[in-house]
Structure formats: C-alpha cells, structure tokens
Design an enzyme around this catalytic site. Structure first.
Site, PDB file in Angstrom:
ATOM      1  N   LYS A  70      17.822 -32.987   9.343  1.00  0.00           N
ATOM      2  CA  LYS A  70      16.480 -32.420   9.482  1.00  0.00           C
ATOM      3  C   LYS A  70      15.410 -33.442   9.101  1.00  0.00           C
ATOM      4  CE  LYS A  70      17.678 -28.844   6.894  1.00  0.00           C
ATOM      5  NZ  LYS A  70      19.155 -28.930   6.905  1.00  0.00           N
ATOM      6  N   THR A  71      15.610 -34.086   7.963  1.00  0.00           N
ATOM      7  CA  THR A  71      14.642 -35.090   7.515  1.00  0.00           C
ATOM      8  C   THR A  71      14.600 -36.281   8.463  1.00  0.00           C
ATOM      9  OG1 THR A  71      15.005 -34.431   5.205  1.00  0.00           O
ATOM     10  CG2 THR A  71      13.955 -36.568   5.588  1.00  0.00           C
ATOM     11  N   ASP A 115       9.740 -30.227   3.001  1.00  0.00           N
ATOM     12  CA  ASP A 115      11.145 -29.870   2.803  1.00  0.00           C
ATOM     13  C   ASP A 115      11.222 -28.600   1.960  1.00  0.00           C
ATOM     14  OD1 ASP A 115      13.849 -30.117   3.072  1.00  0.00           O
ATOM     15  OD2 ASP A 115      14.080 -31.719   1.587  1.00  0.00           O
ATOM     16  N   THR A 164      17.013 -24.758   4.610  1.00  0.00           N
ATOM     17  CA  THR A 164      18.426 -24.373   4.743  1.00  0.00           C
ATOM     18  C   THR A 164      18.569 -22.861   4.747  1.00  0.00           C
ATOM     19  OG1 THR A 164      18.695 -24.470   2.325  1.00  0.00           O
ATOM     20  CG2 THR A 164      19.231 -26.464   3.574  1.00  0.00           C
TER      21      THR A 164
END
Length: 343
Positions: A70-71, A115, A164
C-alpha cells in the site's frame, strides 16, 4: 551489498548503506511494481487524465492485509504524477490543529499519504470532509458562545489513505474517496518474480530454485519476502558465503522458525491453542488473544488473514475453528496427536 564491501566499513557507513537499501527496495515506477495489474492500469489512466487537465488526482484508498504494498503504491503514484508526497499516520493526528497545519502547508496537486487512516479521530474526520470535497478548511477558534469558524482555502491536493481494517473506516469518509483498491495476497509466480527482483537489489546471488523456496515461505506477502532475504543475506555474510544455496536458505528459515507452509511460531501457536485448549473451536478472537497474551488487533490483522487464506482456520458466526487441513498440518509437524479427534 556484496560481502566484500562490508569489510573495513564503519558503523556510520553501514547505517547509511542500509538506509539507501531500504529506499532502493521500494519500486520507483509502475514498471517496477510486480503484479497489481488492475491497480496499475487504473492509476496510470487517472494520472494521465490529471496531468492533461492540470489538476490533482482524485482521492485514493488502499486497503488489505499488511505488507502487500500500500505504501509503495502511494510513493510510486506520487513519482508517476511528478508531485511531492507528505507522510503521516492516523494516530499521530491528535488535534484539529495538527491536521490544519499539515493541509495548509501542502503544495498544489501534492499528495498527503495517511497510513492507518481508520484510526483518525471522528473530530478530525469532520474537518477532513470539506477539505477533501471543497478544498476548504473549517477551523473553530475559541470556545463557547464566542467561538468562531474560520474558512481557509486550500490548494488542490490528493489524500491517499491506507488501512488494514476497512470495516473501521466510517462510511462518510470512505465515500469521499474517488477510488478504492483492495490489495489481495500475491500469487506464487508473482512472489517468485518479486524475490528475484529484490535479491538483485540486495546483491544476493541466488542458486536455481531458491527464489521459489523463499516465495512459498513468505506468506504471499512482499514485506515478509524482503525480511527473509535480509536474514539470508546476514546468514551468508556470517559464513562468508558468496552463492546462496537451497541449504543456506533452509538453514535461515529454520532459524526463523518458518515452516514449509510459511507459518511461523505464533501461527502454529494459534492453531494448537484452538485445537487443544478450545477443542478445535469455535472460539472467540478475544479468547484466543487472552490465551496467547497478544492484542486482538495483531491476531486479526497480521495472522488471521493468512491462516484463512491457507484454509487452516475458518470463521463462523460463533468464532474461529481449526480446519482439518490445519489439524493435519500440525500432525505432520508432530505438534498434534493423530489419534485424537480435535473437532
């Protein structure tokens, strides 16, 4: 870094080298991103359109288990867009003023990567809504009857969120993202390709078949594959070995207690507790966490997704159960008695 380069280097040089290595391990373009064809195709289209119109990208949400990129996708998106990216995390934005300071300092068309966005406080979300929709910041100054709301214009910008736990994201916030991508576990062939790519970056010479071994043990997760590669590198360095053989990899995996299915010590502990302590289940997540002295979030976010993917546990409305495949795996490892019925 080849083993020979470590000799005669200082601790500072090694630290700087590791920082550079961490940066180089991230893909620098969509061409370097293994797999994720749907995501890359959609993002490429969005970037081309945004550049043509000279506007910011629409807001993007990445969700899925940890370690799946994702990052990295957020960083590559910024590079492909040719804009700056600012990084923060949901828990670190404690007050409305924190978010106001971040948003007001953004450059036009830049990206703010948040995040763990599901951990934003609801009061923070409330000032994020108009910022995302209208590029307008509403800041309350003062308290009580004398309180005033200041409206501050913001430049065009893009929020890229990562989580998540998509279920914990409020619906109003989720609805404000123009596109969301669910990142699933990698396929085995993609993982092997990724291992070969990362091995070249850390300058490991892998023998035939080694990439496939690491790929199978990495839980279909790039972050874990990179961690294993680093420990393989350390093992090779400690023994002054140049070529990485299957034997060296197996030795490293044994030290890490990672079995042939990619399960580590805690994975196996979760399965054995469900089988032995709770008669195979069903059992609630909080009970498993208490028996392990672990946080429920750690089990549900880090361990459970892969155990579900492998088919070793199943979720029911009454709780988690170990499957016959999970029982057989533990029997094969000598952790359960094949003469006992566990469910």
């Amino acid at each position: 870094m080849p083993i020979s380069r470590f000799l005669g280097t200082t601790n500072t040089e090694l630290e700087e080298s590791e920082i550079k290595l961490e940066t180089s391990l991230r893909p620098q373009s969509f061409a370097e991103v293994i797999g994720r064809e749907r995501e890359k195709k959609t993002l490429t289209m969005m970037i081309a359109a945004a550049k043509s119109r000279r506007v910011a990208l629409d807001h993007i949400l990445f969700h899925g288990p940890p370690g799946l990129g994702k990052t990295s996708l957020a960083f590559v998106t910024a590079k492909e867009m040719g804009v700056n990216i600012q990084i923060t995390a949901g828990p670190s934005i404690e007050k409305q003023g924190d978010l106001a300071a971040i948003l007001s300092a953004l450059e036009p068309n830049s990206i703010l990567f948040i995040d763990e966005i599901h951990r934003l406080h609801r009061s923070i979300e409330e000032i994020l809504y108009p910022a995302m929709e209208d590029r307008m910041l509403h800041v309350v100054v003062g308290k009580g009857a004398g309180a005033k709301t200041l409206k501050i214009d913001l430049p065009e910008f893009t929020i890229v969120g990562a989580t998540t736990r998509i279920g914990l994201l409020s619906k109003p916030l989720r609805d404000r993202f123009g596109v969301d991508f669910r990142l699933d576990f990698y396929e085995d062939n993609e993982m092997a390709e990724l291992v070969v790519q990362k091995a070249k970056i850390v300058e490991l010479n892998l023998s035939d078949g080694v990439a496939e071994i690491i790929a199978k043990r990495a839980r279909k997760t790039p972050r874990i594959a990179v961690k294993i590669l680093k420990r393989v590198r350390d093992n090779a360095f400690s023994q002054n070995i140049r070529a990485v053989s299957k034997a060296l990899v197996e030795d490293t995996l044994a030290l890490l207690e990672i079995d042939e299915e990619g399960l580590d010590y805690l994975d196996r502990k979760i399965l054995t507790i469900i089988a032995n302590k709770f008669a195979g289940g069903p059992v609630g997540l909080s009970s498993i966490a208490a028996a392990l002295a672990e946080e429920t979030d750690t089990i549900s976010d880090v361990y459970e997704p892969f155990l579900l993917q492998t088919g070793f546990i199943e979720r029911t409305f009454r709780g988690r159960k170990i499957t016959q495949a999970g029982i057989q795996h533990l029997i094969n490892l000598g952790l359960l008695d094949e003469n006992i019925n566990y469910n």
